[in-house]
Enzyme design. Structure first.
Site, PDB file in Angstrom:
ATOM      1  N   LYS A 132       0.875  -1.170   0.000  1.00  0.00           N
ATOM      2  CA  LYS A 132       0.000   0.000   0.000  1.00  0.00           C
ATOM      3  C   LYS A 132       0.916   1.226   0.000  1.00  0.00           C
ATOM      4  O   LYS A 132       1.981   1.217   0.620  1.00  0.00           O
ATOM      5  CB  LYS A 132      -0.882  -0.014   1.255  1.00  0.00           C
ATOM      6  CG  LYS A 132      -1.760   1.215   1.437  1.00  0.00           C
ATOM      7  CD  LYS A 132      -2.844   1.325   0.384  1.00  0.00           C
ATOM      8  CE  LYS A 132      -3.634   2.634   0.519  1.00  0.00           C
ATOM      9  NZ  LYS A 132      -4.471   2.911  -0.651  1.00  0.00           N
ATOM     10  N   GLY A 190      -8.479   7.452   0.181  1.00  0.00           N
ATOM     11  CA  GLY A 190      -7.781   8.575   0.815  1.00  0.00           C
ATOM     12  C   GLY A 190      -6.454   8.192   1.449  1.00  0.00           C
ATOM     13  O   GLY A 190      -6.066   8.759   2.485  1.00  0.00           O
ATOM     14  N   CYS A 244      -2.605   9.479  -6.929  1.00  0.00           N
ATOM     15  CA  CYS A 244      -3.764   9.195  -6.077  1.00  0.00           C
ATOM     16  C   CYS A 244      -4.835  10.265  -6.275  1.00  0.00           C
ATOM     17  O   CYS A 244      -4.575  11.446  -6.041  1.00  0.00           O
ATOM     18  CB  CYS A 244      -3.376   9.129  -4.605  1.00  0.00           C
ATOM     19  SG  CYS A 244      -4.842   8.844  -3.583  1.00  0.00           S
TER      20      CYS A 244
HETATM   21  C1  SIN Z   1      -6.415   5.643  -2.134  1.00  0.00           C
HETATM   22  O1  SIN Z   1      -5.883   5.256  -1.086  1.00  0.00           O
HETATM   23  O2  SIN Z   1      -7.213   6.600  -2.143  1.00  0.00           O
HETATM   24  C2  SIN Z   1      -6.115   4.973  -3.421  1.00  0.00           C
HETATM   25  C3  SIN Z   1      -4.685   5.053  -3.701  1.00  0.00           C
HETATM   26  C4  SIN Z   1      -4.409   5.521  -5.083  1.00  0.00           C
HETATM   27  O3  SIN Z   1      -5.310   5.629  -5.907  1.00  0.00           O
HETATM   28  O4  SIN Z   1      -3.254   5.821  -5.364  1.00  0.00           O
END
Ligand code: SIN
Length: 327
Positions: A60, A87, A146
């Site tokens: 992540k 997020g 993101c």
């Molecule tokens: C997110 O955590 O909002 C998604 C991550 C991403 O799209 O890079």
């Protein structure tokens, strides 16, 4: 004792079909892996991907400090894919950095991707300087895409900021680095983005993150809470856009920069198409979330069957060799 699985099969006659691949100097027994955001929030989830048929995992995206992310509901599977506005919830980049260092010291480990980004250029540099100083020897992915942090635009849509960040990064960062990109939709933007990335010693670009800021409606309501329902779209909806981005960058980037294909992969045929467009590695996001880590066995088997039918033994036999209609 860890059992290492080699992904080759003998299908017809003497054909040895392998889905092994290479990114930079790193080898992988299988070209399939998770996409950042799916099965990668905790060490336990990452360990599941590590133990699966996937050739690698990406963590992540880790920020400087741990983040709870946006309020729930923030991820919803829908019939043709998914919508999310997570997020950037994460345990802080050091949590993931410690884990990939721990694994790299184990025998028969796979090679990995550490995904990171700061909430400002300063934070990004703080993170990457720590990664630079650490014992981590694997690949790093800088997430420039993101779409879900309120008030923070997707960095890679701003070519000037992207150039500034990468110029600064490569003044101190010498480890293998790639970038995760949002989808681009205009030929001029493919040209401009490629001209930026070609200036830097990137090892890979990863195309694509979700298509940002879609809306999914059920009855009369949005289905996720953050940003009044606006969220990144994944799954079937995005495969043609993902393939276009993979191929556009394959055509434009210097050969040292490899492409990771992400978007709409739920079958061996989808993975085959990403590789045909130029991908060296293929990530599975929404479909992994829906099906779990056994999906890597299924997609690998389906991909090998397609390769065997066509007489291809390795990914190099067809990577980037998309046919055009010339008349
Ligand atoms: C997110 O955590 O909002 C998604 C991550 C991403 O799209 O890079």
């Amino acid at each position: 004792m860890k059992i290492v699985t080699f992904y080759f099969v003998i299908l017809k006659e003497d054909l040895m079909v392998s889905t092994a691949t290479k990114v930079g100097n790193f080898t992988f027994d299988n070209c399939l892996m998770n996409a950042a955001g799916v099965y990668c929030m905790t060490k336990e989830e990452l360990a599941e991907v590590e133990a699966s048929a996937a050739g690698s995992f990406v963590t992540k995206t880790g920020t400087l400090e741990a983040r709870p992310g946006n309020p729930e509901p923030r991820y919803v599977n829908v019939p043709l894919g998914s919508i999310n506005s997570m997020g950037l919830p994460n345990n802080g980049f050091e949590y993931y950095l410690d884990y990939v260092i721990e694994l790299q010291n184990q025998p028969n480990t796979k090679n990995h991707f550490l995904s990171v980004v700061g909430l400002s250029p300063e934070e990004t540099h703080t993170i990457l300087k720590k990664v630079q100083k650490s014992d981590y020897e694997g690949l790093v992915e800088l997430n420039l895409s993101c779409p879900n942090v309120p008030g923070k635009p997707q960095i890679a849509y701003d070519f000037e900021t992207t150039t500034d960040i990468l110029t600064e990064v490569f003044s101190y960062f010498t480890k293998p680095l790639g970038v995760k990109l949002p989808p681009y939709f205009d030929i001029v933007h493919f040209d401009q983005a490629a001209a930026v990335f070609n200036q830097f010693p990137l090892v890979f670009v990863n195309c694509v993150n979700s298509i940002g800021n879609g809306l999914y409606i059920e009855d009369e309501s949005v289905v996720i809470k953050p940003k009044n329902g606006f969220g990144g779209i994944g799954g079937d909806y995005i495969k043609p856009t993902a393939l276009a981005n993979v191929h556009a960058f394959y055509q434009r980037l210097k050969p040292e920069i490899q492409i990771i294909g992400t978007g709409g992969v739920k079958s061996g045929r989808d993975a085959f198409e990403h590789i045909l467009c130029g991908a060296s590695m293929v990530q599975v996001g929404t479909a992994l979330q829906k099906e779990g880590v056994t999906i890597f066995d299924r997609i690998t088997k389906e991909l090998k069957e397609i390769m065997a039918k066509k007489g291809y033994e390795t990914l190099e036999d067809f990577r980037g060799k998309l046919h055009y209609i010339d008349r």
